[in-house]
Write a protein that holds these residues in place. Structure first.
Motif, short mmCIF file in Angstrom:
data_model
loop_
_atom_site.label_atom_id
_atom_site.label_comp_id
_atom_site.label_asym_id
_atom_site.label_seq_id
_atom_site.Cartn_x
_atom_site.Cartn_y
_atom_site.Cartn_z
N THR A 133 76.82 26.28 -30.14
CA THR A 133 76.96 26.39 -28.69
C THR A 133 76.61 27.80 -28.22
OG1 THR A 133 78.70 24.71 -28.65
CG2 THR A 133 78.56 26.17 -26.75
N LEU A 134 77.11 28.79 -28.96
CA LEU A 134 76.79 30.18 -28.63
C LEU A 134 75.30 30.46 -28.77
CD1 LEU A 134 79.83 31.96 -30.35
CD2 LEU A 134 79.47 31.62 -27.90
N LEU A 135 74.67 29.83 -29.76
CA LEU A 135 73.22 30.03 -29.92
C LEU A 135 72.46 29.38 -28.77
CD1 LEU A 135 72.52 29.52 -33.75
CD2 LEU A 135 72.99 31.62 -32.49
N PHE B 78 78.33 26.61 -19.71
CA PHE B 78 78.68 26.77 -21.13
C PHE B 78 79.20 25.46 -21.71
CE2 PHE B 78 81.71 27.71 -24.52
CZ PHE B 78 80.96 28.53 -25.34
N TRP B 79 79.95 24.71 -20.91
CA TRP B 79 80.52 23.45 -21.39
C TRP B 79 79.44 22.40 -21.61
CZ3 TRP B 79 85.00 24.62 -23.07
CH2 TRP B 79 85.76 25.61 -22.42
N THR B 80 78.36 22.51 -20.87
CA THR B 80 77.23 21.61 -21.10
C THR B 80 76.62 21.87 -22.47
OG1 THR B 80 76.75 21.73 -18.72
CG2 THR B 80 75.07 20.75 -20.14
N TYR B 81 76.47 23.14 -22.81
CA TYR B 81 75.95 23.50 -24.13
C TYR B 81 76.91 23.06 -25.24
CZ TYR B 81 72.33 26.35 -21.91
OH TYR B 81 71.24 26.77 -21.18
N LEU B 82 78.22 23.17 -24.97
CA LEU B 82 79.21 22.73 -25.96
C LEU B 82 79.10 21.23 -26.20
CD1 LEU B 82 81.63 23.52 -27.76
CD2 LEU B 82 83.11 23.08 -25.79
N TYR B 83 78.92 20.48 -25.11
CA TYR B 83 78.74 19.03 -25.24
C TYR B 83 77.47 18.71 -26.02
CZ TYR B 83 77.53 14.27 -23.84
OH TYR B 83 77.16 12.95 -23.85
N LEU B 84 76.39 19.40 -25.70
CA LEU B 84 75.13 19.19 -26.42
C LEU B 84 75.30 19.48 -27.91
CD1 LEU B 84 72.03 18.82 -26.65
CD2 LEU B 84 71.82 21.26 -26.05
N ILE C 290 71.66 14.53 -22.29
CA ILE C 290 71.34 15.96 -22.21
C ILE C 290 70.56 16.32 -23.47
CG2 ILE C 290 72.27 18.30 -22.18
CD1 ILE C 290 74.68 17.25 -20.67
N SER C 291 69.42 16.96 -23.30
CA SER C 291 68.59 17.30 -24.45
C SER C 291 67.85 18.60 -24.18
CB SER C 291 67.59 16.18 -24.75
OG SER C 291 66.76 15.95 -23.62
#
Length: 366
Positions: free
Chosen positions: A89-91, A108-114, A127-128
């Motif tokens: 997620t951080l990357l 940030f939460w979108t990236y965590l979900y991804l 989400i991609s």
């Protein structure tokens, strides 16, 4: 801020993957103190054992203690997975990965979900990533997720096979040395059945058992927390019983397999010391260990063995030799027993003790 997140993500992913490698793949002891697995077990066992210490001795307490080993495996797996998801997620966030998220506001939460969907290969597709870097990270994370679960799937059978082999020998000791096992009872029963010569074969088997214990419990320290089926059995009790028996045989009993006793004593003591080191358990004071076998118990032990035609000479010299033998291992087994809440075996079997094989939920054999 995104650069810092990128660095933190890389460090976190590398640290977790290295920890998984050391815990699952590397077949040798890891001496480095700062490890997630070490911190998890040392930090988790302390409150768990403290709660158990406040409970009354009995089946409920033993049942609670027996949960820690298997449950810790599941929790540790969850921690590894969560940390890897967070790292990726951080990357994703640090590289400002462009996402195909429709009308959703990317946060940030979108990236965590991804990251979570990618790690567990759910493949929803809502989400991609659309950028080359994001797609590359998604492929790498998917590979990490597959690899982690494949390793764990292969890791568990190896772990439980080692546990089963350990427990099989402990169960066999029940009829030979009583429940709980006792060195004096082991010698008494073999002499009473005119099977004293079988001690050489028995000690050879326990030499191999101790070597396997040393190898498996250094490679997979979590096995130390796995407990036996019966409350009055444990790997510490069995190992201590064998060390006690070897100590008596090395005093020079008639027809005793002295050489094999020394060999078994050596590897069993090696196992105790190294396991104590892996669990960061300092040896107990000698004075505390001395209480385990009093002078009266020593003479009573001599009487019991003499009644069964086992000539154990107790004089000042032999008593001193036995004390020296005990100093080699008792401080370590005392410390391990205290840490893991596994009582040590008695030298002399209590008169009211009944072998486990004679008991059932419907009664006892006389």
């Amino acid at each position: 801020m995104r650069t810092l997140a990128l660095v933190c993500g890389l460090v976190l992913i590398f640290a977790i993957l290295w920890d998984v490698f050391e815990a699952v793949i590397l077949p040798r002891r890891v001496t480095r103190r700062l490890r997630l697995t070490n911190l998890f077990y040392s930090g988790g066992w302390v409150p768990w054992s403290n709660i158990a210490r406040k409970m009354k001795l009995g089946r409920r307490r033993e049942a609670m203690l027996s949960l820690f080993g298997p449950l810790s495996l599941l929790i540790l797996l969850g921690i590894w997975a969560f940390c890897l998801i967070l790292g990726y997620t951080l990357l994703f966030w640090g590289t400002n990965t462009v996402l195909n998220a429709g009308a959703e506001v990317v946060s940030f939460w979108t990236y965590l979900y991804l990251s979570g969907v990618t790690f567990f290969t759910l493949g929803y597709g809502d989400i991609s990533p659309t950028s080359p870097v994001g797609r590359a990270l998604a492929v790498i994370e998917t590979a990490n997720g597959f690899s982690l679960f494949a390793l764990v799937i292969s890791y568990l059978p190896v772990l439980y096979q080692s546990f089963s082999r350990r427990e099989a020998s402990i169960s066999l000791l029940d009829a030979r040395a009583g429940s709980p096992s006792s060195a004096v009872e082991l010698l008494r029963r073999h002499r009473a059945e005119n099977s004293f010569n079988d001690l050489n074969r028995l000690l050879t088997e326990w030499e191999l058992w101790s070597a396997e214990l040393l190898e498996s419990h250094l490679s997979y320290p979590v096995l130390c927390y796995f407990r036996s089926q019966h409350d009055n059995q444990s790997w510490i009790r069995a190992l201590t019983t064998i060390l006690d028996t070897c100590s008596l045989l090395m005093l020079g009993l008639d027809d005793a397999p002295g050489w094999q006793a020394r060999m078994t004593f050596a590897i069993a003591r090696h196992a105790v010391v190294d396991i104590a080191q892996v669990l960061r358990t300092a040896p107990s004071p000698i004075q505390e260990c001395a209480e385990r076998l009093s002078s009266d118990d020593l003479h009573r032990m001599q009487e019991i063995l003499a009644q069964n035609r086992v000539d154990l000479t107790i004089d000042e010299a032999s008593e001193k030799r036995l004390e020296e033998f005990r100093k080699m291992y008792e401080p370590y087994v005392f410390a391990l027993a205290k840490k893991l809440l596994m009582p040590l075996p008695p030298w002399i079997l209590p008169e009211d003790a009944i072998d486990n094989w004679k008991t059932s939920a419907w009664g006892r054999l006389q």
